[in-house]
Design an enzyme around this catalytic site. Structure first.
Site, PDB file in Angstrom:
ATOM      1  N   ASP A  33       0.825  -1.207   0.000  1.00 42.30           N
ATOM      2  CA  ASP A  33       0.000   0.000   0.000  1.00 42.30           C
ATOM      3  C   ASP A  33       0.860   1.258   0.000  1.00 42.30           C
ATOM      4  OD1 ASP A  33      -2.172  -1.620  -0.011  1.00 42.30           O
ATOM      5  OD2 ASP A  33      -2.908  -1.078   1.988  1.00 42.30           O
ATOM      6  N   ASP A  92      -1.261  12.971  21.870  1.00 38.43           N
ATOM      7  CA  ASP A  92       0.006  12.803  21.156  1.00 38.43           C
ATOM      8  C   ASP A  92      -0.105  13.301  19.725  1.00 38.43           C
ATOM      9  OD1 ASP A  92       1.112  11.706  23.392  1.00 38.43           O
ATOM     10  OD2 ASP A  92       1.179   9.644  22.645  1.00 38.43           O
ATOM     11  N   ARG A 148       2.875   6.336  -2.831  1.00 44.29           N
ATOM     12  CA  ARG A 148       3.931   7.056  -3.540  1.00 44.29           C
ATOM     13  C   ARG A 148       3.571   7.235  -5.013  1.00 44.29           C
ATOM     14  NH1 ARG A 148       7.388  11.039  -3.246  1.00 44.29           N
ATOM     15  NH2 ARG A 148       9.190  10.769  -4.615  1.00 44.29           N
ATOM     16  N   SER A 184      -5.949   1.931  13.567  1.00 44.23           N
ATOM     17  CA  SER A 184      -5.111   1.444  14.671  1.00 44.23           C
ATOM     18  C   SER A 184      -5.260   2.301  15.920  1.00 44.23           C
ATOM     19  CB  SER A 184      -3.645   1.395  14.239  1.00 44.23           C
ATOM     20  OG  SER A 184      -3.114   2.692  14.067  1.00 44.23           O
TER      21      SER A 184
END
Length: 292
Positions: free
Chosen positions: A72, A177, A77, A193
């Site tokens: 992926d 964070d 890119r 995630s």
């Protein structure tokens, strides 16, 4: 037919894939152009029959399909070369998970002939653009992302504060964070995630997902994709990090970030046998009984 090929890493397990792809396409009188750095890595002499390109400008508009060989990340890119040219992208999965690169190695020949016969459908994928005030030189040309735009702390274990506005209306300040702004395509990546929801690729939505928030009642938020998001970040350090997919740079505190959907979309080649629902069911093990 004219086909472009893109890859980032030429490893031992990639060599046979590339040779197989080149043989099939060249035997079917396809005009091939290969990204210049990848072309230099390829070992088969078949590459001498192919032209090269090295930038978005050199990638010709009349290319019918771009084949990405890798995972992926390689597709992300490849998007920086395609941009607004509307060239369909298909991914051959030489990586591991592969939500975007769905063509498996064992099925390469079958799907290459499907491409040659134009027996596929296109899945339009929205992207996000980022504008900085004041301007950041790293975020002028490549200022877009297919998966997500992320802000996160740098050189510190301390949290950052992210003031967030939707269409200039104050939403909240996240103490965390970092913060992820994800497209539907990116909802199965970093956002997932961090506890974000999975979005079907064609929904007109974005997801705001905090990373390890200190205010525990802060939860992922789904918003319309025509929303302009403004972020103002502050923290103990003078700089924080901004990433667009796999590209990352440092930004000074108090810089205003404006994020919105780009005016162009990316066309992903899809096959009924390897559709999104089958992919997430297989990759996320939905319905699998792993108790024994």
């Amino acid at each position: 037919m004219k086909i472009a090929i893109f890859g980032q890493y030429y490893q031992s397990d990639t060599e046979d894939i590339v040779k197989n792809v080149l043989e099939i396409l060249l035997n079917n009188q396809v005009i091939l152009i290969i990204e210049k750095k990848f072309h230099q890595e390829i070992k088969t002499p078949l590459k001498e029959k192919c032209n090269t390109y090295s930038s978005h400008e050199e990638l010709e508009d009349d290319v019918d399909v771009l084949i990405s060989i890798g995972g992926d990340g390689t597709i992300l890119r490849a998007v920086t070369y395609v941009r607004d040219k509307k060239i369909p992208i298909v991914g051959i999965n030489a990586g591991r998970l592969g939500f975007l690169a769905t063509v498996q190695i064992k099925n390469i020949e079958i799907f290459l002939y499907r491409i040659l016969n134009k027996d596929y459908t296109l899945s339009k994928r929205s992207l996000l653009s980022l504008t900085c005030f004041p301007k950041n030189p790293d975020l002028v040309d490549l200022n877009f992302a297919l998966n997500e735009v992320t802000v996160s702390r740098k050189d510190t274990t301390s949290m950052i504060t992210i003031e967030t506005y939707l269409n200039d209306e104050y939403l909240t300040s996240y103490w965390a964070d970092g913060l992820i702004i994800s497209t539907p395509t990116g909802s199965t990546g970093y956002s997932l995630s961090c506890g974000g929801p999975v979005l079907i690729p064609n929904v007109n939505s974005l997801v705001i997902t905090p990373i390890a928030p200190h205010n525990l009642n802060a939860r992922p938020l789904v918003i319309p994709d025509d929303t302009e998001i403004t972020l103002k970040v502050s923290g103990r350090e003078e700089q924080y990090l901004v990433s667009l997919d796999s590209r990352i740079t440092s930004v000074t505190n108090e810089t205003l970030l404006k994020i919105k959907k780009t005016p162009f979309e990316i066309n992903m080649v899809t096959f009924n046998e390897e559709g999104f629902l089958k992919t997430i069911r297989k990759k996320l093990l939905w319905g699998e009984d792993r108790r024994n």
